[in-house]
Design a protein around this motif. Structure first.
Motif, PDB file in Angstrom:
ATOM      1  N   LYS A  79      11.047   0.114   5.253  1.00 21.55           N
ATOM      2  CA  LYS A  79      10.262   1.255   5.228  1.00 21.55           C
ATOM      3  C   LYS A  79       8.767   0.872   4.858  1.00 21.55           C
ATOM      4  O   LYS A  79       7.722   1.181   5.561  1.00 21.55           O
ATOM      5  N   TYR A  80       8.660  -0.036   3.880  1.00 27.15           N
ATOM      6  CA  TYR A  80       7.563  -0.737   3.367  1.00 27.15           C
ATOM      7  C   TYR A  80       6.839  -1.252   4.566  1.00 27.15           C
ATOM      8  O   TYR A  80       5.657  -1.238   4.596  1.00 27.15           O
ATOM      9  N   ASN A  82       7.252  -1.165   7.829  1.00 27.36           N
ATOM     10  CA  ASN A  82       6.783  -0.192   8.807  1.00 27.36           C
ATOM     11  C   ASN A  82       5.728   0.679   8.461  1.00 27.36           C
ATOM     12  O   ASN A  82       4.826   1.291   9.251  1.00 27.36           O
ATOM     13  N   ASP A  83       5.447   0.928   7.029  1.00 26.39           N
ATOM     14  CA  ASP A  83       4.086   1.499   6.639  1.00 26.39           C
ATOM     15  C   ASP A  83       2.704   0.942   6.464  1.00 26.39           C
ATOM     16  O   ASP A  83       1.726   1.246   6.488  1.00 26.39           O
ATOM     17  N   ASP A  84       3.167  -0.528   6.776  1.00 24.98           N
ATOM     18  CA  ASP A  84       2.209  -1.540   6.624  1.00 24.98           C
ATOM     19  C   ASP A  84       1.455  -1.649   8.137  1.00 24.98           C
ATOM     20  O   ASP A  84       1.906  -2.188   8.765  1.00 24.98           O
ATOM     21  N   ASP A  85       0.323  -0.833   8.446  1.00 29.28           N
ATOM     22  CA  ASP A  85      -0.286  -0.755   9.878  1.00 29.28           C
ATOM     23  C   ASP A  85      -1.281  -1.868   9.889  1.00 29.28           C
ATOM     24  O   ASP A  85      -2.008  -2.027  11.054  1.00 29.28           O
ATOM     25  N   ASP A  91       7.767  -1.823  14.562  1.00 27.09           N
ATOM     26  CA  ASP A  91       8.777  -1.263  13.636  1.00 27.09           C
ATOM     27  C   ASP A  91      10.123  -2.185  13.362  1.00 27.09           C
ATOM     28  O   ASP A  91      10.507  -2.918  14.406  1.00 27.09           O
ATOM     29  N   SER A 106       3.181  -9.911   5.021  1.00 31.76           N
ATOM     30  CA  SER A 106       3.347  -8.480   4.435  1.00 31.76           C
ATOM     31  C   SER A 106       4.865  -8.411   3.555  1.00 31.76           C
ATOM     32  O   SER A 106       4.760  -7.931   2.462  1.00 31.76           O
ATOM     33  N   ALA A 113       7.893  -1.796  -2.732  1.00 33.46           N
ATOM     34  CA  ALA A 113       8.867  -1.091  -2.135  1.00 33.46           C
ATOM     35  C   ALA A 113       9.734  -0.268  -3.143  1.00 33.46           C
ATOM     36  O   ALA A 113       9.830  -0.609  -4.417  1.00 33.46           O
ATOM     37  N   GLU A 114      10.304   0.929  -2.609  1.00 28.84           N
ATOM     38  CA  GLU A 114      11.010   1.757  -3.423  1.00 28.84           C
ATOM     39  C   GLU A 114      12.059   1.033  -3.928  1.00 28.84           C
ATOM     40  O   GLU A 114      12.654   0.404  -3.130  1.00 28.84           O
TER      41      GLU A 114
END
Length: 170
Positions: A79-80, A82-85, A91, A106, A113-114
């Motif tokens: 998720k982390y 995928n959120d890093d554009d 993905d 990254s 990360a959660e």
């Protein structure tokens, strides 16, 4: 830690990471490495044999030259990423995933990360995993492949190692 007095500057106590920045300010990369090594020895009894420094752009090129890496990602890590554009342009899913140089950077720098309650500990574990994965890829190379990689990669890094030291390790 107690920072070492360095190049005419008297230092007190600060976070260990401050040492590198002050050493860099007072003596460029060589000063940063030297001051950090002195701090490691004085505070922890660790004698550093060699230093290697690589910047972000060179790290990306090194990982890409090695054909990327495969890393087992948790759901939170995927998720982390995928959120890093900025660094990750595709993905990823939880599980074993291919990471190119930008995604590997990254991943190695990830702190938030959660579920990362001990973010620095988890981040350093990720960094070690990236390095171990790269070293395992290098171990599988033939001597001509090693020489080709060394010719390309060595100009990308700053090190206290001599060319002879590097060839002995290879």
């Amino acid at each position: 830690v107690k920072l070492p007095d360095y190049k005419g500057h008297t230092c007190g106590r600060a976070k260990f990471t401050v040492c590198y920045g002050l050493g860099y300010q007072w003596g460029d990369i060589a000063g940063a490495m030297e001051m950090t090594n002195i701090c490691m020895r004085d505070n922890f009894g660790v004698e550093v044999d060699y230093n290697i420094e690589i910047d972000f752009e060179s790290f990306i090129r090194v990982v890409d030259l090695m054909g990327g890496i495969e890393i087992e990602l948790t759901e939170a890590e995927a998720k982390y990423l995928n959120d890093d554009d900025l660094y990750v342009t595709y993905d990823v899913e939880p599980g074993l995933q291919y990471l190119d140089g930008m995604a590997a950077l990254s991943y190695a720098r990830m702190r938030k990360a959660e579920g990362d309650a001990d973010s620095d500990i988890k981040r350093s574990a990720r960094q070690r995993l990236v390095l171990e994965t790269l070293l395992n890829k290098v171990r599988g190379l033939s001597l001509p492949e090693l020489q080709r990689c060394a010719d390309i990669l060595l100009p990308e890094i700053t090190t206290t190692m001599t060319p002879g030291d590097i060839m002995n390790l290879l």
